[in-house]
Design an enzyme around this catalytic site. Structure first.
Site, PDB file in Angstrom:
ATOM      1  N   GLU A 116      33.676  53.993 101.106  1.00  0.00           N
ATOM      2  CA  GLU A 116      34.515  53.531  99.998  1.00  0.00           C
ATOM      3  C   GLU A 116      35.913  53.127 100.463  1.00  0.00           C
ATOM      4  O   GLU A 116      36.441  52.084 100.067  1.00  0.00           O
ATOM      5  CB  GLU A 116      34.650  54.651  98.953  1.00  0.00           C
ATOM      6  CG  GLU A 116      33.372  55.069  98.273  1.00  0.00           C
ATOM      7  CD  GLU A 116      33.043  54.221  97.060  1.00  0.00           C
ATOM      8  OE1 GLU A 116      33.754  53.227  96.792  1.00  0.00           O
ATOM      9  OE2 GLU A 116      32.055  54.554  96.378  1.00  0.00           O
ATOM     10  N   SER A 132      34.008  52.129  89.486  1.00  0.00           N
ATOM     11  CA  SER A 132      35.409  52.335  89.864  1.00  0.00           C
ATOM     12  C   SER A 132      36.177  52.897  88.668  1.00  0.00           C
ATOM     13  O   SER A 132      35.757  53.902  88.097  1.00  0.00           O
ATOM     14  CB  SER A 132      35.997  51.015  90.381  1.00  0.00           C
ATOM     15  OG  SER A 132      37.225  51.227  91.040  1.00  0.00           O
ATOM     16  N   HIS A 147      33.866  50.134  98.993  1.00  0.00           N
ATOM     17  CA  HIS A 147      33.945  50.156  97.533  1.00  0.00           C
ATOM     18  C   HIS A 147      33.522  48.803  96.973  1.00  0.00           C
ATOM     19  O   HIS A 147      33.933  47.758  97.471  1.00  0.00           O
ATOM     20  CB  HIS A 147      35.390  50.474  97.135  1.00  0.00           C
ATOM     21  CG  HIS A 147      35.596  50.753  95.694  1.00  0.00           C
ATOM     22  ND1 HIS A 147      34.970  51.773  95.032  1.00  0.00           N
ATOM     23  CD2 HIS A 147      36.394  50.132  94.766  1.00  0.00           C
ATOM     24  CE1 HIS A 147      35.372  51.787  93.771  1.00  0.00           C
ATOM     25  NE2 HIS A 147      36.219  50.798  93.577  1.00  0.00           N
TER      26      HIS A 147
END
Length: 512
Positions: A329, A206, A427
């Site tokens: 995601e 991330s 995600h």
């Protein structure tokens, strides 16, 4: 917020004694386990920001006498609570702000000592939008890496306004400078923990993955890393100086102070944290740049050129690179809040408008690629690619063009059953598997892995691929080249495929 104890993997062996290692600043004493591995918490790699200046570049820590206690975790960077709705993200963000000045530190998970043999090193940078997170997040437990002969180093760095607000009188990207300082510390000290300074892989997920891309692009990082892993980062996620200036003006207006480093340095951390939390939602579109974070965070690395473009020009060409994203995601930002189910065609277009110079063409390309998809799926797909996918693919292709270091691409597709099966391959869902933690202790209706057990070998195989890459530069599948853009699709089955989501990739290539 409530401060919880740091996560310990139930698979970890029991602590039995201590182990002391000498660093260039002084000795540190950590915990030794039955299997010979050890953990060292809170090892300083730079001076406390309060001592050297919260808006100054990182400086060496003062030496200490005796052995510093590294058996218990130390403080973390100032930060506000991060809440993504109905999903439990405590293992990702950790306990939040654990107060204390000496927080520019590392946690090291070291294998059992091996006489005459230095082991590969993985330095991992946590995510959290550059506003939250720490080495204490349970998903970063490194017991499995240590048992498999990898020295794992996780890094705390400055967040929010002290770390990333663009200010006259302060060097830009201070949190990025912290990560580079940590890499220098590793070069000087990791041999004492059994690590090989000539086999250092820098990884991150991330915001941490985007920082890895920025480190690769930074001239100061030359010689400090030899391989890199970018999980759900972006090679197109940097802010322009104009975008950063917009955030600075908003912070100055909220605080009522001059836009100077010395003025901000006089403000208490609590006030800076509170103001940073109120800056979310800024629209950073300009005449020359799209909004790389879709309003989810007001902070980014400020660069004159995107990392993907710097890599295309040759920076980092000799590094082996493993990078990829998750298949859904955007679900993490939409499903837990209820926004996914409430999505409309207007929401789909709003994402495209914020991310691309031709939103109509972008939406049309996604509709053509997903003819059965409704507004919710399209919105999530576009959001995920705006944040991570497009920038990852751009960086993949830029690196692969040079053919010096190898490039390996993945797409993580296993779908979590959390929130009645709606979370999917969102995600961060790959993290437990990368760290070898795919067990029952991370499952539940609101937990990241959901209620249904994942495939029995998914954690072992995923973690094993990462270990193999750190050791050899090859995760175990064919590399990505311009002629053969190969990607490993990771799920219940592992499938190699060329040009995965090629139509969607091509639709983004108009983005500046």
């Amino acid at each position: 917020m409530t401060i919880t104890a740091p996560f310990t993997s139930p698979a970890a062996s029991a602590p039995t004694s201590t182990r002391t290692v000498r660093t260039d600043r002084g000795a540190v004493t950590g915990i030794r386990y039955e299997d010979g591995t050890a953990v060292f918490h809170g090892i300083p790699y730079a001076a406390p920001p309060a001592d050297s200046g919260r808006f100054a570049p990182p400086r060496p820590h003062a030496p200490w006498t005796g052995a510093r206690d590294a058996t218990v975790p130390g403080p973390t960077a100032p930060q506000s609570e991060r809440n993504l709705g109905a999903i439990d993200m405590a293992p990702f963000f950790g306990p939040g702000w654990v107060r204390g000045e000496d927080y520019l530190t590392l946690t090291i998970r070291a294998p059992a000592p091996s006489a005459g043999r230095r082991l590969p090193v993985l330095v991992f940078v946590h995510g959290g939008g550059l506003v939250a997170g720490s080495t204490l997040g349970g998903l970063y437990d490194g017991a499995a890496f240590a048992r498999d002969g990898v020295v794992l180093v996780t890094v705390n760095y400055r967040l929010g306004i002290p770390g990333f607000l663009h200010l006259p009188g302060a060097p830009p990207n201070r949190g990025l400078l912290d990560v580079i300082a940590a890499l220098r510390w590793v070069q000087q000290n990791i041999a004492g923990f059994g690590g090989d300074p000539d086999r250092v892989t820098l990884g991150g997920q991330s915001a941490g993955g985007t920082l890895v891309g920025a480190v690769i692009a930074a001239p100061e990082s030359a010689g400090l890393l030899h391989r890199a892993i970018i999980q759900s980062g972006s090679g197109l996620g940097a802010f322009t100086p104009e975008q950063a200036g917009r955030v600075t003006r908003a912070a100055v207006g909220a605080l009522g102070v001059a836009a100077r480093a010395d003025a901000f340095d006089a403000i208490p951390d609590d006030r800076l944290v509170a103001v940073a939390a109120g800056l979310g939602g800024l629209d950073l579109r300009t005449a020359t740049a799209y909004d790389p974070l879709q309003g989810l965070s007001p902070f980014g690395v400020v660069l004159a050129e995107q990392p993907a473009h710097t890599v295309a020009a040759g920076r980092g060409a000799d590094l082996d690179l493993l990078l990829g994203t998750n298949a859904e995601e955007g679900n993490l930002y939409l499903v837990p809040s209820g926004a996914y189910a409430a999505s409309t065609d207007a929401d789909v277009r709003a994402v495209a408008e914020r991310a691309h110079p031709d939103p109509d063409a972008l939406v049309a390309a996604y509709r053509a690629a997903r003819p059965q998809a409704g507004p919710a799926e399209l919105r999530s797909a576009l959001l995920g690619d705006a944040l991570f996918g497009a920038g990852t693919r751009a960086l993949t292709r830029a690196h692969a063009a040079h053919r010096a270091g190898a490039t390996y691409s993945y797409l993580f597709e296993w779908r979590s059953h959390a929130l009645d099966g709606a979370l999917g391959a969102a995600h961060a869902t790959e993290l437990p598997f990368v760290f070898g933690l795919g067990g029952a202790h991370l499952r539940g209706p609101r937990a990241l892995l959901g209620t249904q057990p994942p495939p029995a070998d998914l954690a072992g195989r995923t973690h094993g691929s990462w270990v193999r890459f750190v050791r050899t530069g090859d995760p175990g599948w064919r590399s990505y080249t311009r002629d053969h853009p190969n990607t490993m699709r990771i799920g219940a089955r592992w499938i190699e495929q060329e040009d995965v989501r090629g139509a969607e990739r091509r639709a983004w290539e108009l983005t500046p």
